[in-house]
Design a protein around this motif. Structure first.
Motif, PDB file in Angstrom:
ATOM      1  N   LEU A   5     118.632  15.703  26.917  1.00 53.97           N
ATOM      2  CA  LEU A   5     118.729  16.614  28.052  1.00 53.97           C
ATOM      3  C   LEU A   5     118.846  18.072  27.622  1.00 53.97           C
ATOM      4  O   LEU A   5     118.637  18.972  28.417  1.00 53.97           O
ATOM      5  CB  LEU A   5     119.930  16.255  28.926  1.00 53.97           C
ATOM      6  CG  LEU A   5     119.835  14.924  29.662  1.00 53.97           C
ATOM      7  CD1 LEU A   5     121.130  14.665  30.424  1.00 53.97           C
ATOM      8  CD2 LEU A   5     118.655  14.897  30.611  1.00 53.97           C
ATOM      9  N   ARG A   6     119.187  18.288  26.358  1.00 52.76           N
ATOM     10  CA  ARG A   6     119.322  19.652  25.849  1.00 52.76           C
ATOM     11  C   ARG A   6     117.960  20.303  25.701  1.00 52.76           C
ATOM     12  O   ARG A   6     117.002  19.680  25.268  1.00 52.76           O
ATOM     13  CB  ARG A   6     119.997  19.647  24.489  1.00 52.76           C
ATOM     14  CG  ARG A   6     121.483  19.790  24.586  1.00 52.76           C
ATOM     15  CD  ARG A   6     122.040  20.050  23.234  1.00 52.76           C
ATOM     16  NE  ARG A   6     122.768  18.838  22.873  1.00 52.76           N
ATOM     17  CZ  ARG A   6     123.106  18.489  21.671  1.00 52.76           C
ATOM     18  NH1 ARG A   6     122.779  19.246  20.666  1.00 52.76           N
ATOM     19  NH2 ARG A   6     123.759  17.387  21.443  1.00 52.76           N
ATOM     20  N   LYS A   7     117.912  21.582  26.042  1.00 51.71           N
ATOM     21  CA  LYS A   7     116.665  22.332  25.871  1.00 51.71           C
ATOM     22  C   LYS A   7     116.482  22.681  24.400  1.00 51.71           C
ATOM     23  O   LYS A   7     117.438  22.924  23.677  1.00 51.71           O
ATOM     24  CB  LYS A   7     116.694  23.611  26.698  1.00 51.71           C
ATOM     25  CG  LYS A   7     116.647  23.365  28.182  1.00 51.71           C
ATOM     26  CD  LYS A   7     116.541  24.655  28.938  1.00 51.71           C
ATOM     27  CE  LYS A   7     116.433  24.386  30.421  1.00 51.71           C
ATOM     28  NZ  LYS A   7     116.312  25.616  31.183  1.00 51.71           N
ATOM     29  N   ASP A   8     115.245  22.718  23.996  1.00 47.36           N
ATOM     30  CA  ASP A   8     114.918  23.094  22.632  1.00 47.36           C
ATOM     31  C   ASP A   8     115.051  24.615  22.502  1.00 47.36           C
ATOM     32  O   ASP A   8     114.302  25.355  23.146  1.00 47.36           O
ATOM     33  CB  ASP A   8     113.496  22.655  22.309  1.00 47.36           C
ATOM     34  CG  ASP A   8     113.112  22.918  20.872  1.00 47.36           C
ATOM     35  OD1 ASP A   8     113.994  23.263  20.063  1.00 47.36           O
ATOM     36  OD2 ASP A   8     111.918  22.781  20.560  1.00 47.36           O
TER      37      ASP A   8
END
Length: 60
Positions: A5-8
């Motif tokens: 779910l974390r953005k790159d």
């Protein structure tokens, strides 16, 4: 756990890097070597940031 779910963090920097390189290419084609040099230098700094983030991610 929910790492998907974390953005790159490098995605935004990569787009910026590519945009700067495109501006540099256009400056070079128009004969503005000074602007080309400045933009290339700026792009290299962004690339260094990307590489630092990627290296940090590998360590974790």
């Amino acid at each position: 756990m929910l790492s998907f779910l974390r953005k790159d963090p490098t995605k935004k920097l990569q787009k910026s890097y590519e945009a700067i390189l495109e501006k540099a290419m256009l400056a070079q084609r128009s004969g503005d070597i000074k602007t080309y040099s400045l933009l290339t230098e700026e792009a290299e700094k962004v690339r260094a940031q990307i590489e630092a983030i990627q290296a940090e991610q590998v360590q974790h």
